[in-house]
Motif scaffolding. Sequence first.
Motif, PDB file in Angstrom:
ATOM      1  N   LYS A 137      52.948  47.347  10.307  1.00  0.00           N
ATOM      2  CA  LYS A 137      51.522  47.648  10.214  1.00  0.00           C
ATOM      3  C   LYS A 137      50.796  46.553   9.444  1.00  0.00           C
ATOM      4  O   LYS A 137      51.321  45.982   8.496  1.00  0.00           O
ATOM      5  N   GLY A 138      49.568  46.290   9.874  1.00  0.00           N
ATOM      6  CA  GLY A 138      48.773  45.266   9.212  1.00  0.00           C
ATOM      7  C   GLY A 138      49.109  43.869   9.702  1.00  0.00           C
ATOM      8  O   GLY A 138      49.564  43.684  10.825  1.00  0.00           O
ATOM      9  N   TYR A 139      48.853  42.865   8.862  1.00  0.00           N
ATOM     10  CA  TYR A 139      49.137  41.458   9.162  1.00  0.00           C
ATOM     11  C   TYR A 139      48.408  40.971  10.419  1.00  0.00           C
ATOM     12  O   TYR A 139      48.897  40.109  11.152  1.00  0.00           O
ATOM     13  N   SER A 140      47.235  41.521  10.682  1.00  0.00           N
ATOM     14  CA  SER A 140      46.528  41.209  11.933  1.00  0.00           C
ATOM     15  C   SER A 140      46.255  39.719  12.098  1.00  0.00           C
ATOM     16  O   SER A 140      46.450  39.158  13.186  1.00  0.00           O
ATOM     17  N   LEU A 141      45.806  39.062  11.034  1.00  0.00           N
ATOM     18  CA  LEU A 141      45.497  37.635  11.128  1.00  0.00           C
ATOM     19  C   LEU A 141      46.745  36.808  11.384  1.00  0.00           C
ATOM     20  O   LEU A 141      46.730  35.862  12.180  1.00  0.00           O
ATOM     21  N   GLN A 142      47.840  37.170  10.692  1.00  0.00           N
ATOM     22  CA  GLN A 142      49.092  36.439  10.895  1.00  0.00           C
ATOM     23  C   GLN A 142      49.609  36.626  12.320  1.00  0.00           C
ATOM     24  O   GLN A 142      50.115  35.676  12.933  1.00  0.00           O
ATOM     25  N   LYS A 143      49.475  37.839  12.845  1.00  0.00           N
ATOM     26  CA  LYS A 143      49.913  38.098  14.208  1.00  0.00           C
ATOM     27  C   LYS A 143      49.068  37.313  15.204  1.00  0.00           C
ATOM     28  O   LYS A 143      49.593  36.724  16.172  1.00  0.00           O
ATOM     29  N   GLY A 194      50.057  33.730  15.076  1.00  0.00           N
ATOM     30  CA  GLY A 194      51.320  33.523  15.783  1.00  0.00           C
ATOM     31  C   GLY A 194      51.145  33.536  17.283  1.00  0.00           C
ATOM     32  O   GLY A 194      51.794  32.770  18.015  1.00  0.00           O
ATOM     33  N   LEU A 195      50.253  34.413  17.769  1.00  0.00           N
ATOM     34  CA  LEU A 195      49.967  34.487  19.201  1.00  0.00           C
ATOM     35  C   LEU A 195      49.324  33.192  19.694  1.00  0.00           C
ATOM     36  O   LEU A 195      49.721  32.638  20.726  1.00  0.00           O
ATOM     37  N   VAL A 196      48.342  32.718  18.963  1.00  0.00           N
ATOM     38  CA  VAL A 196      47.674  31.469  19.336  1.00  0.00           C
ATOM     39  C   VAL A 196      48.659  30.304  19.322  1.00  0.00           C
ATOM     40  O   VAL A 196      48.676  29.470  20.230  1.00  0.00           O
ATOM     41  N   MET A 247      50.805  30.458  22.387  1.00  0.00           N
ATOM     42  CA  MET A 247      50.080  30.034  23.581  1.00  0.00           C
ATOM     43  C   MET A 247      49.982  28.513  23.665  1.00  0.00           C
ATOM     44  O   MET A 247      50.140  27.925  24.746  1.00  0.00           O
ATOM     45  N   PHE A 248      49.731  27.871  22.531  1.00  0.00           N
ATOM     46  CA  PHE A 248      49.666  26.407  22.526  1.00  0.00           C
ATOM     47  C   PHE A 248      51.036  25.792  22.836  1.00  0.00           C
ATOM     48  O   PHE A 248      51.131  24.777  23.531  1.00  0.00           O
ATOM     49  N   LYS A 249      52.099  26.426  22.318  1.00  0.00           N
ATOM     50  CA  LYS A 249      53.440  25.925  22.629  1.00  0.00           C
ATOM     51  C   LYS A 249      53.705  25.988  24.131  1.00  0.00           C
ATOM     52  O   LYS A 249      54.306  25.080  24.708  1.00  0.00           O
ATOM     53  N   ARG A 250      53.259  27.065  24.768  1.00  0.00           N
ATOM     54  CA  ARG A 250      53.432  27.188  26.218  1.00  0.00           C
ATOM     55  C   ARG A 250      52.612  26.126  26.956  1.00  0.00           C
ATOM     56  O   ARG A 250      53.064  25.543  27.953  1.00  0.00           O
ATOM     57  N   LEU A 251      51.401  25.878  26.460  1.00  0.00           N
ATOM     58  CA  LEU A 251      50.541  24.872  27.083  1.00  0.00           C
ATOM     59  C   LEU A 251      51.194  23.487  27.012  1.00  0.00           C
ATOM     60  O   LEU A 251      51.253  22.764  28.006  1.00  0.00           O
ATOM     61  N   PHE A 252      51.709  23.130  25.850  1.00  0.00           N
ATOM     62  CA  PHE A 252      52.369  21.831  25.683  1.00  0.00           C
ATOM     63  C   PHE A 252      53.672  21.760  26.480  1.00  0.00           C
ATOM     64  O   PHE A 252      54.090  20.682  26.917  1.00  0.00           O
ATOM     65  N   LEU A 253      54.313  22.918  26.682  1.00  0.00           N
ATOM     66  CA  LEU A 253      55.574  22.956  27.422  1.00  0.00           C
ATOM     67  C   LEU A 253      55.388  22.571  28.887  1.00  0.00           C
ATOM     68  O   LEU A 253      56.311  22.063  29.531  1.00  0.00           O
ATOM     69  N   LEU A 254      54.191  22.820  29.416  1.00  0.00           N
ATOM     70  CA  LEU A 254      53.925  22.484  30.812  1.00  0.00           C
ATOM     71  C   LEU A 254      54.200  21.013  31.108  1.00  0.00           C
ATOM     72  O   LEU A 254      54.708  20.667  32.179  1.00  0.00           O
ATOM     73  N   ALA A 255      53.899  20.164  30.156  1.00  0.00           N
ATOM     74  CA  ALA A 255      54.093  18.722  30.369  1.00  0.00           C
ATOM     75  C   ALA A 255      55.569  18.354  30.494  1.00  0.00           C
ATOM     76  O   ALA A 255      55.909  17.293  31.034  1.00  0.00           O
ATOM     77  N   GLN A 256      56.461  19.238  30.014  1.00  0.00           N
ATOM     78  CA  GLN A 256      57.893  18.954  30.063  1.00  0.00           C
ATOM     79  C   GLN A 256      58.568  19.473  31.332  1.00  0.00           C
ATOM     80  O   GLN A 256      59.731  19.156  31.595  1.00  0.00           O
TER      81      GLN A 256
END
Length: 354
Positions: free
Chosen positions: A52-58, A61-63, A66-75
Amino acid sequence: MKILFVVPYPVSKAASQRYRVEQWLPVLQEQTINYKLAPFWDTATWAILYRKGYSLQKLSGLVKGMFKRLFLLAQLPAYDYIFIHREATPVGPPWFEWVAAKVFRKKIIFDFDDAIWMPNTTEDNSMASNYKWHQKTAQIIKWSYKVSAGNHYLQQYALNYDANAVYLPTVLNTTINYNRVKEQQTERVTIGWIGSHSTLPYLKLIEPVLQQLEQNYSFDFIVVADRKPDLNLRSLNFIVWSADTEIESLLKFNIGVMPLPNTEWAKGKCAFKALQYMALGIPVVVSEVGANVVAVPDGLAGFTCNTPQEWYQKLELLLQDADLRAKFGHTGKLWVAQTYSMSARQQNFLNLFT
């Protein structure tokens, strides 16, 4: 050959990923196949994701994921196969899978072990469920080169969209990790269950049965999980799950249980708990639902049950008879080695990459 494993969880943190992906990696090494593992969630976010809680941290982590997936496309051009376990991103449309399949023309192998096309809202995922894109499961299957389904129910669903959907159950390494046998001649008998916060509510199905058994027998009921269960049982003992102590915790059980409701979502479950028990020579009592019917030889390695009365009778029988527990345990261990072991299914796994 080079394989990119696109997975949801940090390494060694989630059972489905550990057993359906990570334990196969040494096999690929033996075959001189190169691979990379690309988790979505980082370890820090995973540690608080279902608290419960930790909304900003979650959100952070989600953002980040998503960026890791975006950068992964180049590989992607560097890989021959893109193996996606469950989904590339936990929320939103399957944009990563679409780009991999339609833009880069990559051979996607889609692997799933739950009925993830169905909404399954719990207290832990109620907020995220609003942003889930459940219909993406069918879309990903359509775009896939091959599909690996954890049970026959899931395979039949996948076959509606892809003729190359194969049945590949979650298996166990019976030569290294699951190579021991529970001694049944113990001073005290223990009934046990292993799982996570998502399946803990299923224990409520047999709580009245266990309460009734407590009136007539002395035993321990052990729950191994990431969260303490809400059960009114005087026999209850809670053990915090850990990958390092998982086998030792399981070997405390004389009898393993796996209750399930008779729902469409539960039919997508892959009987993995029952397989873990049987692999260690532990007899099982399970609900007669979904893959449990196929995985458990009824009356030989354990019992499948439909009613509370059946649950009580079968648990009572095993509580009273150590010789029967040992006999069932021997049969179950042999059954898993022949049908649900890594050695039995290794070629099926490698055939995904042909």
